[in-house]
Design a protein around this motif. Sequence first.
Motif, PDB file in Angstrom:
ATOM      1  N   ASP A  22      -8.987  -6.708  -9.551  1.00 12.80           N
ATOM      2  CA  ASP A  22      -8.642  -7.297  -8.260  1.00 12.80           C
ATOM      3  C   ASP A  22      -7.365  -6.386  -7.746  1.00 12.80           C
ATOM      4  N   VAL A  23      -7.576  -5.921  -6.601  1.00 14.77           N
ATOM      5  CA  VAL A  23      -6.489  -5.444  -5.555  1.00 14.77           C
ATOM      6  C   VAL A  23      -6.133  -6.268  -4.423  1.00 14.77           C
ATOM      7  N   VAL A  24      -4.827  -6.558  -4.154  1.00 16.01           N
ATOM      8  CA  VAL A  24      -4.680  -7.192  -2.741  1.00 16.01           C
ATOM      9  C   VAL A  24      -3.542  -6.596  -2.093  1.00 16.01           C
ATOM     10  N   LEU A  25      -3.910  -6.519  -0.705  1.00 15.85           N
ATOM     11  CA  LEU A  25      -3.370  -5.588   0.092  1.00 15.85           C
ATOM     12  C   LEU A  25      -2.901  -6.102   1.321  1.00 15.85           C
ATOM     13  N   ALA A  26      -1.853  -5.577   1.847  1.00 16.94           N
ATOM     14  CA  ALA A  26      -1.435  -5.936   3.207  1.00 16.94           C
ATOM     15  C   ALA A  26      -1.410  -4.744   4.195  1.00 16.94           C
ATOM     16  N   PRO A  27      -1.826  -4.759   5.480  1.00 12.13           N
ATOM     17  CA  PRO A  27      -2.036  -3.397   6.061  1.00 12.13           C
ATOM     18  C   PRO A  27      -0.657  -2.911   6.549  1.00 12.13           C
ATOM     19  N   GLY A  28      -0.853  -1.588   6.726  1.00 17.45           N
ATOM     20  CA  GLY A  28       0.258  -0.644   7.194  1.00 17.45           C
ATOM     21  C   GLY A  28      -0.075   0.582   7.138  1.00 17.45           C
ATOM     22  N   SER A  29       0.935   1.634   7.519  1.00 18.96           N
ATOM     23  CA  SER A  29       0.480   2.900   7.658  1.00 18.96           C
ATOM     24  C   SER A  29       0.857   3.883   6.250  1.00 18.96           C
ATOM     25  N   ARG A  30       2.136   3.582   5.770  1.00 13.11           N
ATOM     26  CA  ARG A  30       2.592   4.276   4.779  1.00 13.11           C
ATOM     27  C   ARG A  30       1.606   4.339   3.317  1.00 13.11           C
ATOM     28  N   SER A  31       1.245   2.964   3.411  1.00 14.52           N
ATOM     29  CA  SER A  31       0.318   2.614   2.146  1.00 14.52           C
ATOM     30  C   SER A  31      -1.076   3.028   2.423  1.00 14.52           C
ATOM     31  N   ALA A  32      -1.431   3.782   3.522  1.00 11.55           N
ATOM     32  CA  ALA A  32      -2.870   3.956   3.717  1.00 11.55           C
ATOM     33  C   ALA A  32      -3.525   4.844   2.663  1.00 11.55           C
ATOM     34  N   PRO A  33      -3.053   5.643   1.940  1.00 17.95           N
ATOM     35  CA  PRO A  33      -3.595   6.219   0.817  1.00 17.95           C
ATOM     36  C   PRO A  33      -4.084   5.243  -0.388  1.00 17.95           C
ATOM     37  N   LEU A  34      -3.016   4.206  -0.524  1.00 16.90           N
ATOM     38  CA  LEU A  34      -3.714   3.403  -1.677  1.00 16.90           C
ATOM     39  C   LEU A  34      -4.728   2.407  -0.836  1.00 16.90           C
ATOM     40  N   ALA A  35      -4.492   2.050   0.233  1.00 13.35           N
ATOM     41  CA  ALA A  35      -5.490   1.054   0.863  1.00 13.35           C
ATOM     42  C   ALA A  35      -6.943   1.973   0.948  1.00 13.35           C
ATOM     43  N   LEU A  36      -7.125   3.061   1.464  1.00  8.36           N
ATOM     44  CA  LEU A  36      -8.411   3.833   1.627  1.00  8.36           C
ATOM     45  C   LEU A  36      -8.790   3.961   0.040  1.00  8.36           C
ATOM     46  N   ALA A  37      -8.305   4.292  -0.860  1.00 12.41           N
ATOM     47  CA  ALA A  37      -8.625   4.549  -2.219  1.00 12.41           C
ATOM     48  C   ALA A  37      -9.122   3.286  -2.880  1.00 12.41           C
ATOM     49  N   ALA A  38      -8.585   2.287  -2.652  1.00 18.62           N
ATOM     50  CA  ALA A  38      -8.815   0.883  -3.258  1.00 18.62           C
ATOM     51  C   ALA A  38     -10.497   0.492  -2.459  1.00 18.62           C
ATOM     52  N   HIS A  39     -10.300   0.617  -1.116  1.00 19.42           N
ATOM     53  CA  HIS A  39     -11.470   0.190  -0.466  1.00 19.42           C
ATOM     54  C   HIS A  39     -12.715   1.181  -0.610  1.00 19.42           C
ATOM     55  N   ALA A  40     -12.301   2.392  -1.110  1.00 17.86           N
ATOM     56  CA  ALA A  40     -13.392   3.242  -1.464  1.00 17.86           C
ATOM     57  C   ALA A  40     -14.221   3.001  -2.898  1.00 17.86           C
ATOM     58  N   ARG A  45     -12.458  -5.553  -6.381  1.00 11.13           N
ATOM     59  CA  ARG A  45     -12.566  -6.333  -5.549  1.00 11.13           C
ATOM     60  C   ARG A  45     -11.513  -6.372  -4.707  1.00 11.13           C
ATOM     61  N   LEU A  46     -11.557  -6.042  -3.579  1.00 14.21           N
ATOM     62  CA  LEU A  46     -10.196  -5.938  -2.508  1.00 14.21           C
ATOM     63  C   LEU A  46     -10.400  -7.195  -1.738  1.00 14.21           C
ATOM     64  N   HIS A  47      -8.922  -7.676  -1.608  1.00 15.82           N
ATOM     65  CA  HIS A  47      -8.557  -8.884  -0.803  1.00 15.82           C
ATOM     66  C   HIS A  47      -7.309  -8.268   0.075  1.00 15.82           C
ATOM     67  N   VAL A  48      -7.614  -8.551   1.458  1.00 15.73           N
ATOM     68  CA  VAL A  48      -6.661  -8.093   2.682  1.00 15.73           C
ATOM     69  C   VAL A  48      -6.132  -9.250   3.225  1.00 15.73           C
ATOM     70  N   SER A  54       1.746 -14.012   1.857  1.00 18.05           N
ATOM     71  CA  SER A  54       0.700 -14.654   1.367  1.00 18.05           C
ATOM     72  C   SER A  54      -0.088 -13.680   0.390  1.00 18.05           C
ATOM     73  N   ALA A  55      -0.196 -12.569   0.664  1.00 22.08           N
ATOM     74  CA  ALA A  55      -0.696 -11.464  -0.270  1.00 22.08           C
ATOM     75  C   ALA A  55      -0.377 -11.593  -1.636  1.00 22.08           C
ATOM     76  N   SER A  56       1.013 -11.900  -1.749  1.00 24.30           N
ATOM     77  CA  SER A  56       1.609 -11.542  -2.955  1.00 24.30           C
ATOM     78  C   SER A  56       1.371 -12.783  -3.735  1.00 24.30           C
ATOM     79  N   PHE A  57       1.350 -13.924  -3.266  1.00 24.86           N
ATOM     80  CA  PHE A  57       1.070 -15.194  -3.836  1.00 24.86           C
ATOM     81  C   PHE A  57      -0.594 -15.384  -4.122  1.00 24.86           C
ATOM     82  N   VAL A  58      -1.454 -14.621  -3.343  1.00 29.93           N
ATOM     83  CA  VAL A  58      -2.810 -14.506  -3.761  1.00 29.93           C
ATOM     84  C   VAL A  58      -2.970 -13.684  -4.950  1.00 29.93           C
TER      85      VAL A  58
END
Length: 549
Positions: A22-40, A45-48, A54-58
Amino acid sequence: MNPATALATVLIDELVRCGVTDVVLAPGSRSAPLALAAHADSRVRLHVRVDERSASFVALGLAKRSERPVALVCTSGTAAANFHPAVIEASESGVPLLVLTADRPPELRGTGANQTIDQIKLYGSAVRWFAEVGVPEDRPGQVAYWRSLVCRACQRAAGPPDPGPVHLNVAFREPLIPDGDASWCESLDGDASGSWFRARVAPPSAALHIPPTRRGVLVVGDGAANVRRYVAAAGMAGWPVLSEPNGGGRYGDHAVSAYHFLLGDQEFADAHRPDVVVTLGRPGLSRPLLSWLRRAEEHIVVAPDLTRWPDPTRSATQVAQAVEIPIAAGGDAWLRSWRHADHVAREAIDAVLDSSGLTEPRLARDLAEVLPNGSLLFCGSSMPIRDLDQAMRPRRGLRLMANRGASGIDGLVSTAVGAALAHNGPAYALIGDLTLLHDQNGLILGPREPRPDLCLVVVNNDGGGIFSLLPQAALEDPFERVFGTPHGVDLGYLAAASGLPYTVVQETEELSKALKGDGLRLVEARTDRARNAAVHVAMREAVRAAMRD
Ligand SMILES: Cc1ncc(C[n+]2csc(CCOP(=O)(O)OP(=O)(O)O)c2C)c(N)n1
Ligand SMILES: [Mg+2]
């Protein structure tokens, strides 16, 4: 391929190879590489979530229930700071979190560049390990470094012996999104099978042998490990078991569930001073229990990690990784005396609750009783966990959890959501109204997010009910504003704003029906703080009177 994409792809791949699901993600631009890699990556199992707190407590809830590392990703700036409370809770309660904060490259730091703060060792002593990953470069040798770093991070987060949060600060230089080119200067793949390296698992610990004793007690607090084995051994030895609900040992013949009231009775406590107490985890709910613990002849703390053991009463006489509880002959009178007292006290408590209508301890007692086997019950700090401690009867088949590392009332909705998403079965939470309001954002679930089967039962006493049981309750004028903190929020509107099914419970008889359903939903029980304080006094007095008879 650009370096940012290469690093992110390898990081996510190695996390998966290390067992992260499981990867939990909050949106942003600098984290785009990680967000896109986790999504791909279809193995993830990705949780946004829109709110980093809230993301960190999830992530905390997912990791706590699954007992496996969960990755948590955010962009640079204050986004990363919003993870701090969950990181602290993970540290205090030993939950494996892998925090990946995206950052600006060094040349932009300290210059007033947009959304750039000092993220180095941001969480201070609340993480088991911090690493500055460094800006990725297009040159051979980086892949081995990245993969070995992720393995080390996973190993450090998962323990043994001391699981907890780990922080990797990941600096990315633009471009941040894939350019469609799959080539790189060396193979990005890992080696043939499994993770890049496997850390040696710690050798089994040697058990401490204690001499046979007649007057022994097993106390089980939050975060206890190997509970079943110890409860079985206590049963063989004729020891009573005093388990907090979240300790997981409140079941079977030896469970003494009214210990809070029994040990609050001076005469009983004096007559039941133990020779040996073995504590698992960290007891911290009942003051009478803690006072009595200080008076034990011998107090053995069982802790898997001998560099950090719980001993809030500073009464430990021995600390061991494991204990062999001996079987003693002739200990029957000791156990019988505890069990008889427990029976008397429980009848007195139940009589008060059964005649009091819908009160907070009654709701806690009945909820713990009616939940189906295989359920998870996540409890808020403040009165819910204490009411369960005082009113819950022993039972099997119910898993109780709480954030008792730092005992915050923050992030509870999200932690319960995360735990529910990792739990195989129905999940419930019992939380106060301020606790719900504190993490309203935890109710926000995007249309494509994995959805928990979680019923949030909210005890709405329009403020902080716990303070009515503390000395400040006598300060009538300032009390209501600075401690009681009524808010008057209509929880029905709150549920509607998030599109959640919502039910109000007026009588305890309606509880079972109200709990039915699936998905995320809200059940509200309205109570009164002053009346609640009175019921707690009534329970204590009823036990005292019953003990005198
Ligand atoms: C983050 C955080 N802020 C403040 C506190 C102090 N605190 C402890 S209990 C409590 C009141 C909680 O109210 P509610 O959730 O309604 O539960 P109740 O006391 O009514 O059972 C507060 C503010 C805390 N534990 N954590
Ligand atoms: Mg309240």
